[in-house]
Design a protein around this motif. Structure first.
Motif, short mmCIF file in Angstrom:
data_model
loop_
_atom_site.label_atom_id
_atom_site.label_comp_id
_atom_site.label_asym_id
_atom_site.label_seq_id
_atom_site.Cartn_x
_atom_site.Cartn_y
_atom_site.Cartn_z
N GLU A 66 -4.99 39.03 -131.59
CA GLU A 66 -3.86 39.60 -131.84
C GLU A 66 -2.73 38.86 -132.32
OE1 GLU A 66 -2.99 42.04 -128.53
OE2 GLU A 66 -4.73 43.12 -128.40
N CYS A 67 -3.27 37.53 -132.89
CA CYS A 67 -2.18 36.38 -133.32
C CYS A 67 -0.99 36.11 -132.24
CB CYS A 67 -1.35 36.94 -134.39
SG CYS A 67 -2.45 37.31 -135.72
N LYS A 68 -1.73 35.86 -130.98
CA LYS A 68 -0.73 35.25 -129.78
C LYS A 68 -0.97 33.95 -129.60
CE LYS A 68 -0.24 39.78 -127.43
NZ LYS A 68 -0.34 40.51 -126.18
N PRO A 69 -0.04 32.79 -129.78
CA PRO A 69 -0.27 31.45 -129.34
C PRO A 69 -0.94 31.48 -127.89
CG PRO A 69 2.02 31.87 -130.33
CD PRO A 69 1.29 33.25 -130.26
N ALA A 70 -1.74 30.61 -127.90
CA ALA A 70 -2.42 30.34 -126.41
C ALA A 70 -2.73 28.84 -126.16
CB ALA A 70 -3.74 31.00 -126.18
N ASN A 71 -2.14 28.09 -125.26
CA ASN A 71 -2.39 26.59 -125.34
C ASN A 71 -3.21 26.03 -123.79
OD1 ASN A 71 -0.86 26.36 -127.51
ND2 ASN A 71 1.11 25.96 -126.39
N TYR A 72 -4.07 25.36 -123.97
CA TYR A 72 -4.77 24.90 -123.02
C TYR A 72 -4.79 23.58 -122.72
CZ TYR A 72 -6.92 29.48 -123.82
OH TYR A 72 -7.04 30.86 -124.09
N PHE A 73 -5.25 23.14 -121.41
CA PHE A 73 -5.38 21.72 -121.01
C PHE A 73 -6.64 21.36 -120.76
CE2 PHE A 73 -5.85 18.27 -117.72
CZ PHE A 73 -5.18 17.40 -118.40
N LEU A 74 -7.41 20.51 -121.52
CA LEU A 74 -8.77 20.18 -121.43
C LEU A 74 -9.06 18.79 -121.13
CD1 LEU A 74 -11.84 20.84 -122.50
CD2 LEU A 74 -11.16 19.83 -124.84
N LYS A 75 -10.10 18.71 -119.94
CA LYS A 75 -10.33 17.42 -119.49
C LYS A 75 -11.70 17.22 -119.74
CE LYS A 75 -8.50 16.17 -115.66
NZ LYS A 75 -8.07 16.09 -114.02
N CYS A 76 -12.38 15.81 -120.05
CA CYS A 76 -13.73 15.66 -120.43
C CYS A 76 -14.17 14.32 -119.77
CB CYS A 76 -13.94 15.58 -121.83
SG CYS A 76 -13.43 16.75 -122.85
N SER A 77 -15.41 14.16 -119.26
CA SER A 77 -15.65 13.01 -118.47
C SER A 77 -17.17 12.82 -118.76
CB SER A 77 -15.39 13.10 -117.17
OG SER A 77 -15.82 11.60 -116.58
N LEU A 78 -17.81 11.85 -118.50
CA LEU A 78 -19.12 11.59 -118.92
C LEU A 78 -20.11 11.33 -117.84
CD1 LEU A 78 -18.96 8.66 -121.64
CD2 LEU A 78 -19.62 11.05 -121.95
N GLY A 79 -21.39 11.70 -117.88
CA GLY A 79 -22.25 11.18 -116.69
C GLY A 79 -22.40 12.30 -115.55
#
Length: 310
Positions: free
Chosen positions: A46-59
């Motif tokens: 519905e064309c609504k802005p949405a922001n996220y926080f993404l965290k990534c790590s290995l192993g």
């Protein structure tokens, strides 16, 4: 693809977002010593802005950290939804041995304690009072991590037993991996007294002699870097937890070291909302004991920093 250089959403992340979400941008955001972190800007349905926080790590370490943060954040958000960013998901990325955690993005100020201590401590006390253990015991249903350190969260009926076993687990990790070196002379004798005399002496009175405590949901790593205020509304928020069910006063152990920028004023404000456990006169001794575990965490995380080892 290196997780520190993400320029597009991994399919595994895309799959946990609402159907019809379109990526607008992904850029590095914030600072973590143990993971790569990003702000993800999207256009939702519905064309609504949405922001996220993404965290990534290995192993395997990364898997434990991401899963633990997701489950811990879910528990906090369920009790205090206005005190923690809404968690979305955790899982494995489609490349390498890499894992992710994603939550809503909330713009924070640069302010650190002392911020609005009264409001912050009110919200923290609410979390502790209302975050009830589903088993009635101390622990958590998954491993959670303090920094990268996996915590021993096996369920225990007794807080004294849980705390003692957790301390032994961390000491074994520290010495077996040379995170604390050299091993001080006479340490074994001192540890025997500490583990078998000091811990029972300070913690068993909480559970005996007519006294009792209940497990409380704690953030578990509440220093100034894991707390902030929102840019809009100036509301206190906590994040990046090492969550489990503990004696509520355990949380305040991390406020004793000056490095963490919480003060005695914060402890006083907290105690206006959640009174000391009996025996009340031993609160400071318990606080010192709890702070030792956080100092041990710091010594393991930063083995080259002598002041933490001391």
């Amino acid at each position: 693809m290196l997780i520190a250089q993400l320029t597009e959403l991994d399919p595994a992340v895309q799959n946990v977002l609402p159907i019809g979400t379109t990526l607008l941008s992904i850029k590095k955001h914030g600072l973590s010593l143990w993971a790569s972190t990003f702000k993800v800007e999207t256009m939702g349905p519905e064309c609504k802005p949405a922001n996220y926080f993404l965290k990534c790590s290995l192993g395997e370490r990364g898997r434990l950290m991401m899963e633990g943060e997701f489950e811990g954040s879910k528990a906090i958000h369920a009790v205090s939804p206005n005190f923690c960013p809404r968690p979305v998901a955790a899982g494995k990325l489609s490349f390498e041995d890499a894992y992710f955690y994603i939550c809503e993005f909330i713009e924070m100020t640069e302010e650190s304690p002392p911020f609005d201590s009264w409001t912050f401590c009110s919200k923290l006390a609410h979390l502790h009072k209302n975050g009830k253990s589903p088993t009635g015991m101390y622990g958590f249903h998954v491993t959670t991590c303090n920094g990268w350190i996996p915590q021993l969260n096996t369920w225990e009926q007794s807080w004294a037993t849980f705390f003692r076993k957790g301390f032994i687990y961390l000491l074994d990790m520290a010495y077996k991996n040379n995170y604390i070196y050299p091993r001080p002379q006479g340490m074994d004798e001192h540890l025997d007294v500490f583990l078998n005399v000091v811990i029972p002496r300070l913690l068993l009175p909480l559970e005996t002699g007519g006294n009792s405590i209940e497990p409380s949901l704690v953030h578990g790593d509440l220093w100034f870097g894991n707390a902030a205020t929102t840019a809009e509304g100036n509301k206190p928020m906590i994040f990046d937890g090492a969550v489990f069910y503990a004696h509520n006063e355990y949380e305040l152990g991390n406020w004793r070291p000056p490095r963490n920028k919480f003060t005695k004023a914060h402890i006083r404000d907290y105690q206006m909302h959640f009174q000391r456990s009996p025996p009340e006169e031993e609160f400071d001794d318990r606080n010192r004991l709890y702070s030792m575990r956080f100092n041990l965490h710091a010594a393991i995380l930063f083995p080259d920093t002598q002041k933490y080892r001391q």
